[in-house]
Design a protein around this motif. Structure first.
Motif, short mmCIF file in Angstrom:
data_model
loop_
_atom_site.label_atom_id
_atom_site.label_comp_id
_atom_site.label_asym_id
_atom_site.label_seq_id
_atom_site.Cartn_x
_atom_site.Cartn_y
_atom_site.Cartn_z
N UNK A 1 -30.70 -41.89 4.29
CA UNK A 1 -29.60 -42.51 3.53
C UNK A 1 -30.07 -43.77 2.80
N UNK A 2 -31.01 -44.48 3.40
CA UNK A 2 -31.57 -45.68 2.77
C UNK A 2 -32.17 -45.32 1.41
N UNK A 3 -32.89 -44.21 1.39
CA UNK A 3 -33.50 -43.75 0.13
C UNK A 3 -32.44 -43.35 -0.87
N UNK A 4 -31.42 -42.63 -0.40
CA UNK A 4 -30.35 -42.16 -1.29
C UNK A 4 -29.52 -43.31 -1.86
N UNK A 5 -29.28 -44.32 -1.03
CA UNK A 5 -28.30 -45.35 -1.42
C UNK A 5 -28.92 -46.65 -1.90
N UNK A 6 -30.21 -46.85 -1.62
CA UNK A 6 -30.87 -48.07 -2.06
C UNK A 6 -30.35 -49.32 -1.35
N UNK A 7 -29.92 -49.17 -0.11
CA UNK A 7 -29.48 -50.33 0.68
C UNK A 7 -29.81 -50.05 2.15
N UNK B 1 -30.21 -32.51 6.23
CA UNK B 1 -30.44 -33.04 4.89
C UNK B 1 -29.24 -32.84 3.98
N UNK B 2 -28.59 -31.68 4.11
CA UNK B 2 -27.40 -31.40 3.30
C UNK B 2 -26.24 -32.30 3.70
N UNK B 3 -26.12 -32.52 5.01
CA UNK B 3 -25.05 -33.41 5.49
C UNK B 3 -25.30 -34.83 4.96
N UNK B 4 -26.56 -35.28 5.01
CA UNK B 4 -26.89 -36.63 4.54
C UNK B 4 -26.58 -36.78 3.05
N UNK B 5 -26.87 -35.74 2.28
CA UNK B 5 -26.56 -35.80 0.83
C UNK B 5 -25.07 -35.95 0.58
N UNK B 6 -24.30 -35.21 1.36
CA UNK B 6 -22.84 -35.26 1.21
C UNK B 6 -22.31 -36.64 1.65
N UNK B 7 -22.94 -37.20 2.68
CA UNK B 7 -22.54 -38.55 3.14
C UNK B 7 -22.82 -39.57 2.03
N UNK B 8 -23.98 -39.45 1.39
CA UNK B 8 -24.34 -40.39 0.33
C UNK B 8 -23.36 -40.26 -0.84
N UNK B 9 -22.99 -39.00 -1.15
CA UNK B 9 -22.05 -38.78 -2.25
C UNK B 9 -20.69 -39.41 -1.93
N UNK B 10 -20.24 -39.24 -0.68
CA UNK B 10 -18.94 -39.81 -0.29
C UNK B 10 -19.01 -41.34 -0.29
#
Ligand SMILES: [Zn+2]
Length: 323
Positions: free
Chosen positions: A106-112, A45-54
């Protein structure tokens, strides 16, 4: 109103040390990019958050929003299931021994929309479509870095088998040979992977073999023997470095030639940190080693060095939406 253009695509290359993102147009041109270190603690989950931020940083650099993207592709280590978007056993990432629904998160984080694929396979597809493999329709990508990964294009199409094809680093080059980071014995990666080479260098250094490898590593403030450190050592004529690089080339030549005997591809594209750094310099010994094992040796495949550089993985990931 201007005519609507093909949407930009996002690509994320998820590596053990860094997360590289890019926003790419339909021709593979990079409109924005960003890089962040991969978290070393926590969990998926932490890795996914960092991916979304990047990804958001790259999107901002491109002057668009994540919702404008035609989709975001991810090149992931471990077992990446293209159909479900679940990534399992990404053992070089923190707390990722099990399964994690990366695409959904990531879909949830990025909306795509988000798709995942194997990191080496998507990098091979990028080289095939936009890089050193453009003129060929059947090729093997060999990514010589921390480990040795492989990707396959057969008749112009990616070949992933049941999801795990292309593991060229675990082709056996010596029965009962050196222990591989995968736990088995005699794999190509046990001789050619950067981390296996470092372990062997350390072992021989501790046994009293002279080398400047570790001195150079400390001098340049590196946490490991990077491809740049190996290159410096070779430039200094460091015997242990020469010996271990020769050993790696021998294993690469043997393993790649065996794969060529099976598939008869038009080309081999050599990428990865060590592959890109040493590809030209060691092309002759590599093709010579390969030649010893080619069954049909009068027409060896072309061997080309990957040309898309550090962004190849992220560009290739974006192509998951252009297949
Ligand atoms: Zn192995």
């Amino acid at each position: 109103m201007t005519p609507r253009k093909a949407p930009l695509l996002g690509g994320i290359d998820l590596g053990g040390t860094k997360i590289q993102t890019a926003v790419v147009d339909a021709k593979g041109k990079v409109a924005g990019e960003a890089r962040r270190p991969t978290p070393t603690s926590g969990g998926p989950g932490d890795v996914a958050e960092e991916m979304a931020a990047a990804m958001r940083e790259a999107v901002e650099a491109a002057g668009v929003e994540t919702a404008d993207l035609g989709g975001v592709g991810v090149g992931s280590p471990g077992d990446a299931d293209e159909k479900t978007g679940v990534v399992s056993a990404a053992k070089n990432l923190p707390g990722w021994e099990g399964s994690f629904p990366l695409a959904e998160s990531l879909r949830k984080e990025l909306g795509t929309d988000v798709r995942v694929g194997n990191d080496v396979q998507v990098a091979t597809e990028a080289e095939f479509q936009l890089g050193a493999g453009r003129e060929f329709s059947t090729l093997i990508g060999v990514f010589w870095g921390t480990g040795v990964g492989g990707g396959l294009i057969i008749d112009g199409k990616p070949w992933v088998g049941r999801g795990a094809a292309g593991e060229i680093g675990h082709m056996v080059v010596k029965r009962g040979g050196a222990k591989c980071p995968c736990g088995r014995k005699g794999c190509m990666e046990a001789y050619a992977g950067r981390s296996a080479m470092e372990a062997e260098a350390r072992r021989q250094h501790e046994e009293g073999h002279k080398t400047d490898l570790f001195k150079l590593m400390h001098k340049h403030d590196k946490p490991r023997l990077t491809s740049g450190i190996w290159e410096r050592a070779l430039d200094h004529g460091d015997h242990l470095a020469e010996k271990l690089i020769d050993r790696a080339i021998e294993a690469l030549g043997t393993g790649v030639a065996s794969a060529v005997n099976l598939l008869d591809p038009e080309a081999v594209v050599l990428g990865g940190g060590l592959g890109v750094r040493f590809g030209e310099r060691l092309m002759e010994p590599l093709t010579k080693e390969m030649g010893k094992h080619l069954f049909v040796d009068e027409r060896p495949p072309a061997v080309r060095v990957a040309s898309l550089g550090d962004l190849g993985g992220a560009i290739g990931a974006s192509l998951l939406f252009a297949r």
